[in-house]
Design an enzyme around this catalytic site. Structure first.
Site, PDB file in Angstrom:
ATOM      1  N   LYS A  48      -4.592  -9.524   5.467  1.00  0.00           N
ATOM      2  CA  LYS A  48      -3.447  -8.624   5.700  1.00  0.00           C
ATOM      3  C   LYS A  48      -3.206  -7.842   4.424  1.00  0.00           C
ATOM      4  O   LYS A  48      -3.520  -8.315   3.336  1.00  0.00           O
ATOM      5  CB  LYS A  48      -2.191  -9.442   6.021  1.00  0.00           C
ATOM      6  N   ASP A  73      -0.067  -1.960  11.389  1.00  0.00           N
ATOM      7  CA  ASP A  73       1.019  -2.935  11.567  1.00  0.00           C
ATOM      8  C   ASP A  73       2.302  -2.109  11.410  1.00  0.00           C
ATOM      9  O   ASP A  73       2.256  -0.878  11.612  1.00  0.00           O
ATOM     10  CB  ASP A  73       0.914  -4.066  10.522  1.00  0.00           C
TER      11      ASP A  73
END
Ligand code: NDP
Ligand code: 2IT
Length: 447
Positions: free
Chosen positions: A126, A166
């Site tokens: 991430k 995201d």
């Protein structure tokens, strides 16, 4: 068992004391996975979970860019490469002022288990930045994305690490990021997912997280002989995940009552139908304004400032905004209003105490790492199509997405069934996700 779990968590706390979200995510996994490890000799005594909570690599970097008034701005960029045992690192990029190491490590840790559940060969990662896209011009967004990628490019690659979107990173940002990557690497590869259709993207990827979440909730309801038909559904958020969750609920015959953003929520008692949803998509994706504007066009709806939608009576709740947006009090209100199913579209939206309430009441509760895995799964399908240099049709990708969500549901049942028959989807997702990664790590030795 409790002392084993506490001992492990104390060790993780000592090393990561100032990372509350990361500790929250680790605690949830440790409580369900450590008892499984203790019962299964092949994992026992190998410090396998201790290895999994330490990122393989953490990268932080400076991102300088010039705003429209000529001022030099400085942000911080990150990429957490958490675990590559089963495939290249894979996971989104978040641009939001709250981004820090704790948030990204929790997201990267969850991603490892989620990606494992999809059955596709993807490790977990991430990244992102504390950059705030709100109120920025398209040119400012472009300059920021280009600067961000001018450093990130040396750490990623289609066989190494494949970022995606995201919060705050959608099709526009992926375009700018891809453009810079392509220029400085001099190669057209599938290094990012969520790409546009004319340059390597996959059909259904924009819809996949929201659709997948509703497919998962549908599976849970079906297991109880129930369906979405006629259900009153409360949704938080109004971004990518919330919009397509709403679209799928409508297709399955449910009624969508709410949407929200970080300022408040709208409650439309008559239901947010297809036409109203199209209007919301235009508000949020093209005009990029606040959800409050909904009531100017639909004045019979209400806008409730500074609150979350969990106080609205519903059968099904789909939290699709952000972490810890649904707390113990919210859970109690949902339950007292007769809610029978909560399926997380966001990552870790329910607090630990909220989940305890759902479990105590034995309602259907799906953790994000299972129920929102459709997004990254379809990213995996985008990677496959890039490698094949071929595109599947919308129906083909949708069918594969449905299959994957159904398989994840089966895995949760296999590993999450309690003695009384109640399906603990948290336990099921954590153990099923763990097994595949742990097996690969054991096979590869101590690296
Ligand atoms: P978007 O940026 O498209 O939308 C985010 C939405 O959540 C907006 O409505 C935003 O409101 C709201 N929100 C963001 N931060 C907060 C906050 N602190 N408090 C209240 N509301 C907030 O993001 P996505 O829809 O892509 O992501 C939503 C969630 O889904 C995240 O948890 C993400 O990690 C998760 N997720 C996303 C996937 C994807 O494929 N995109 C895949 C799997 C999970 P505002 O405009 O006011 O900020
Ligand atoms: O949290 C997530 O799973 C995502 N933001 C999607 C990641 C991806 O690589 O598609």
């Amino acid at each position: 068992m409790k002392s084993k779990i506490d001992g492990f968590l104390n060790l993780v706390k000592q090393r990561n004391g100032n990372e509350p979200e990361f500790l929250q995510a680790v605690e949830e996994v440790a409580e369900t996975v450590i008892p499984y490890i203790v019962k299964n000799d092949i994992y026992h005594g190998k410090n396998i979970l201790l290895r999994m909570v330490e990122p393989e690599r953490v990268i932080t970097f400076r991102v300088c860019w010039v705003d429209d008034s000529g001022e030099i701005q400085v942000n911080r960029g990150y990429r957490i490469q958490m675990n590559s045992a089963i495939g290249p690192y894979k996971g989104g990029l978040r641009f939001h002022p709250t981004v820090n190491m704790s948030i990204l490590k929790f997201l990267a840790f969850e991603q490892v288990f989620k990606n494992s559940l999809t059955t596709l060969p993807m490790g977990g990662g991430k990244g992102g930045s504390d950059f705030d896209p709100k109120g920025k011009s398209d040119n400012e967004i472009m300059r920021f994305c280009h600067s961000f990628m001018s450093e990130l490019f040396r750490h990623i690659g289609h066989n190494t690490d494949v970022p995606a979107g995201d919060i705050g990173v959608g099709a526009r940002e992926i375009g700018f990021l891809f453009g810079m990557y392509k220029k400085i690497s001099n190669g057209f590869t599938g290094v990012l997912t969520g790409k546009g259709m004319s340059w390597g993207g996959s059909l259904i990827r924009p819809e996949a997280t929201g659709y997948g979440n509703v497919y998962f909730a549908q599976k849970m309801l079906e297991a109880k002989g129930d369906s979405f038909e006629g259900k009153q559904v409360v949704i938080s958020g109004s971004g990518n995940v919330a919009q397509y969750a709403a679209e799928k609920v409508l297709q399955l015959g449910g009624k969508v009552l709410t949407l929200s953003d970080s300022s408040g929520y709208i409650y439309d008692e008559a239901g947010i139908d297809d036409e109203k949803l199209k209007f919301v998509m235009e508000l949020k994706n093209i005009k990029r304004v606040r959800i409050k504007e909904y009531i100017e066009t639909y004045p019979t709806a209400k806008y409730i400032e500074g609150k979350t939608p969990w106080e609205v009576k519903c059968d099904v709740a789909l939290p699709c905004a952000t972490q810890n947006e649904l707390n113990e009090t919210d859970a109690k209100i949902l339950l007292s209003n007769g809610c029978i199913c909560v399926s997380e579209g966001a990552n870790m939206p329910s607090t630990k105490k909220a989940i305890a309430e759902f479990h105590k009441a034995k309602i259907l509760f799906a953790p994000g790492k299972a129920s929102n895995a459709g997004g990254v799964a379809t990213s995996g399908l985008e990677m496959t199509q890039n490698s094949l240099r071929f595109n599947w049709t919308r129906a083909e990708v949708d069918e594969k997405l449905k299959d994957i969500m159904s398989n994840i549901h089966d895995s949760c049942i296999e590993f999450g069934k309690d003695d009384d028959g109640y399906i603990d989807y948290v336990k099921g997702a954590n153990i099923a996700g763990f097994v595949k990664v742990a097996d690969a790590m054991l096979a590869q030795g101590i690296v």
